[in-house]
Design a protein around this motif. Sequence first.
Motif, PDB file in Angstrom:
ATOM      1  N   THR A 175      -8.994 -20.646  17.716  1.00 13.32           N
ATOM      2  CA  THR A 175      -9.544 -19.402  17.691  1.00 13.32           C
ATOM      3  C   THR A 175      -8.834 -18.236  17.133  1.00 13.32           C
ATOM      4  OG1 THR A 175      -8.558 -19.118  19.952  1.00 13.32           O
ATOM      5  CG2 THR A 175     -11.015 -19.702  19.909  1.00 13.32           C
ATOM      6  N   ARG A 176      -7.531 -18.544  17.154  1.00 11.52           N
ATOM      7  CA  ARG A 176      -6.403 -17.645  16.436  1.00 11.52           C
ATOM      8  C   ARG A 176      -7.025 -17.273  14.883  1.00 11.52           C
ATOM      9  NH1 ARG A 176      -0.725 -20.177  16.127  1.00 11.52           N
ATOM     10  NH2 ARG A 176      -0.301 -17.960  15.392  1.00 11.52           N
ATOM     11  N   TRP A 177      -7.641 -18.285  14.159  1.00 11.26           N
ATOM     12  CA  TRP A 177      -8.266 -18.058  12.830  1.00 11.26           C
ATOM     13  C   TRP A 177      -9.126 -17.041  13.252  1.00 11.26           C
ATOM     14  CZ3 TRP A 177      -7.979 -23.788  11.765  1.00 11.26           C
ATOM     15  CH2 TRP A 177      -6.744 -24.118  11.376  1.00 11.26           C
ATOM     16  N   ASP A 184      -9.756  -8.851  10.428  1.00 13.90           N
ATOM     17  CA  ASP A 184      -9.838  -8.421   9.144  1.00 13.90           C
ATOM     18  C   ASP A 184     -11.099  -7.746   8.608  1.00 13.90           C
ATOM     19  OD1 ASP A 184      -7.271  -9.063   8.990  1.00 13.90           O
ATOM     20  OD2 ASP A 184      -7.519 -11.044   7.979  1.00 13.90           O
ATOM     21  N   ALA A 185     -12.251  -8.383   9.069  1.00 11.30           N
ATOM     22  CA  ALA A 185     -13.569  -8.131   8.685  1.00 11.30           C
ATOM     23  C   ALA A 185     -13.639  -6.555   9.311  1.00 11.30           C
ATOM     24  CB  ALA A 185     -14.502  -8.840   9.244  1.00 11.30           C
ATOM     25  N   ARG A 233     -20.954  -4.658   5.329  1.00  7.42           N
ATOM     26  CA  ARG A 233     -21.485  -5.659   6.287  1.00  7.42           C
ATOM     27  C   ARG A 233     -20.867  -6.944   5.650  1.00  7.42           C
ATOM     28  NH1 ARG A 233     -21.699  -3.828  10.559  1.00  7.42           N
ATOM     29  NH2 ARG A 233     -21.772  -5.879  11.013  1.00  7.42           N
ATOM     30  N   ARG A 234     -20.380  -7.095   4.326  1.00  4.41           N
ATOM     31  CA  ARG A 234     -19.773  -8.441   3.819  1.00  4.41           C
ATOM     32  C   ARG A 234     -18.828  -8.879   4.432  1.00  4.41           C
ATOM     33  NH1 ARG A 234     -19.420  -6.878  -1.124  1.00  4.41           N
ATOM     34  NH2 ARG A 234     -21.592  -6.652  -1.342  1.00  4.41           N
ATOM     35  N   PRO A 235     -17.836  -8.438   4.789  1.00  6.06           N
ATOM     36  CA  PRO A 235     -16.659  -9.089   5.486  1.00  6.06           C
ATOM     37  C   PRO A 235     -16.857  -9.692   6.766  1.00  6.06           C
ATOM     38  CG  PRO A 235     -16.116  -6.607   4.705  1.00  6.06           C
ATOM     39  CD  PRO A 235     -17.468  -6.862   4.451  1.00  6.06           C
TER      40      PRO A 235
END
Length: 592
Positions: A175-177, A184-185, A233-235
């Motif tokens: 879940t860290r990832w 980031d998104a 929206r892409r990220p």
Amino acid sequence: MKPALRGMGLVLVTAVRMSPWQSLLCLFETLGKVLAALAPLFIGIFATGALERDLDRMVVAAVALVGSTAANAALQAVGVNARVRQMELVGHTFDARIAELTARIPTLDHVETARYLDKLQILRDNENVLGGALNTLINLANTLAYAISVLLVAGAADRRLLILIALGSARLLTTRWSTRWEKDAEEAGAAPGRLTRHLIDLSLSPAGAAETRVFGHQRELRRQIGVAVGNWRRPSVRSTDRKAVLAGGHSAVFFATATALLVWMTQDVIAGTVSLQSLVVAVGVLQSLQTVSSSFAGAVVSVTKVGRNCARFIWLRDYADAAAAHTGRRQAPDRLYDGIRIDGLSFRYSGARRDSLTDITLDLPAGAVVALVGENGAGKSTLVKLLAGLYRPTRGRVLVDGRDLAEFDLTAWRSRMSAAFQDHTRFEFTAQRSVGVGDLAVLDDSERVHRALEDGAAADVVTALPTGLSTQLGTTWPGGVELSGGQWQRIAIARGMMRQSPLLLVLDEPTAAIDAATEHSLFERYSAAGRHARRHGGVTLLVTHRFSTVATADLVVVLDQGRVVEVGSHSELVSHRGKYAELHELQARGYR
Ligand SMILES: Nc1ncnc2c1ncn2[C@@H]1O[C@H](COP(=O)(O)OP(=O)(O)OP(=O)(O)O)[C@@H](O)[C@H]1O
């Protein structure tokens, strides 16, 4: 304590404060989850009873199973209902708090900096996350209760099931990832999200809609909106894809291991080293274990997301508190004796390469009508906003009767000033209220509103309305009437005239939307209205880029590229034959 934890604590405290009983009822759902986790155990006991033809055991197990299922359903119904109500209550409270905090910040610097706006954009995008913070925390509690119960049941059935528990826990590590991808998104989407809203506003606002049609910009605007939405929206889509791949990979490993374990346990049952009840419980528990591991991982990601938004909320709160604490406590004086002195003041907008105002030193004497003139971009509006305390000087001070404006309680100072700003707001209320909001204490006093309309030379605007002051302004409202740009501006000026005897009355480009021929007479009217404030030493500041209309002012200040270049009466400046004389002559000739 970390802001995320402080924020989550705040959510819980808010929920309990708003409705302690409902908060308690939310826990019923958690209790239901514990009962649900016991189902495989009862099924196992029932199966063994059936095999051993032990009717009593079968009846007890069946009653326990049905009873726990019914109790779970009842507890869930009560708990979910309470949770939904609490979620709405808490959500509305936080939405209102965000709006209030944003409005409470006494200066304007924040609304013009990209860093602040990006953070606010993320908060707005995630408003429902903050509103649903309580929901997420309850989900975590439910998942935790369910997980512990399932683990106990699984451990008691067969120790080998602990391998699956270890595998499920491995999911938590991943879940860290997921959390990092999500964060980031969110950050990558903030600026394009703002751009999307701006472009959509452009295409929907009446002014924007007119220009886009005239310049045939619709297709290009649609293209730009498409690109901006994609970038926004892409990220988030990419982060969702990556999370789905991770979850799918984990499930595949989990079920392959589970199948191997079941085959192993079945062999032991045949060999007689493991009871059939353990195998039945193991089969029942398998699905629960998978649910636990995925919902636990989901809950951790959601809680982390909530934590991030709680941290942003705390940041906004601290920012607003710090900004509020930054203003002084001094109350505004009842009247001015000396006036307002601007002392060595320079100002640079955040992120700008050069100062918009440089080393301004200027006296605005008590009771004077001062005209501030300068060409476009000279720095007039910036200076006005500094006088209103909407920006803090980069260097230098504004002194009110010798006291630094920074020492004043800005709310108190603003309650003693009044203004009609160049970028005024169109309050689409009734005409009465649209003017009346200039002095909330007498909002509904039509006599005062009529007087303000007279002082602002706007009485004819209201006389022409179908039902006078009670006419609704703005055609987007039932029975609403639209005004021209110049009429809206005169309503704004009348609003600025509502407060009686302000210490500072600013009329920023009050005639910009009005034809030049009538401007001169209007300025005389405003000067006359400003002279009401003389009794209290109030300063009236008329701001304009037209040099030809300010002759009636007591003092004329000429700004050029952020510097004061000339100060004096109209006749002094004309005889000085400097910039004022040159531009005054040039513009006056143009209007002849
Ligand atoms: N929010 C902002 N951020 C950065 N620079 C700004 C901002 N607002 C104004 N400026 C710059 O500050 C300078 C002075 O602007 P200001 O609006 O005070 O001029 P003005 O004299 O009122 O002009 P106008 O007559 O066109 O209204 C200009 O160079 C402008 O580009």
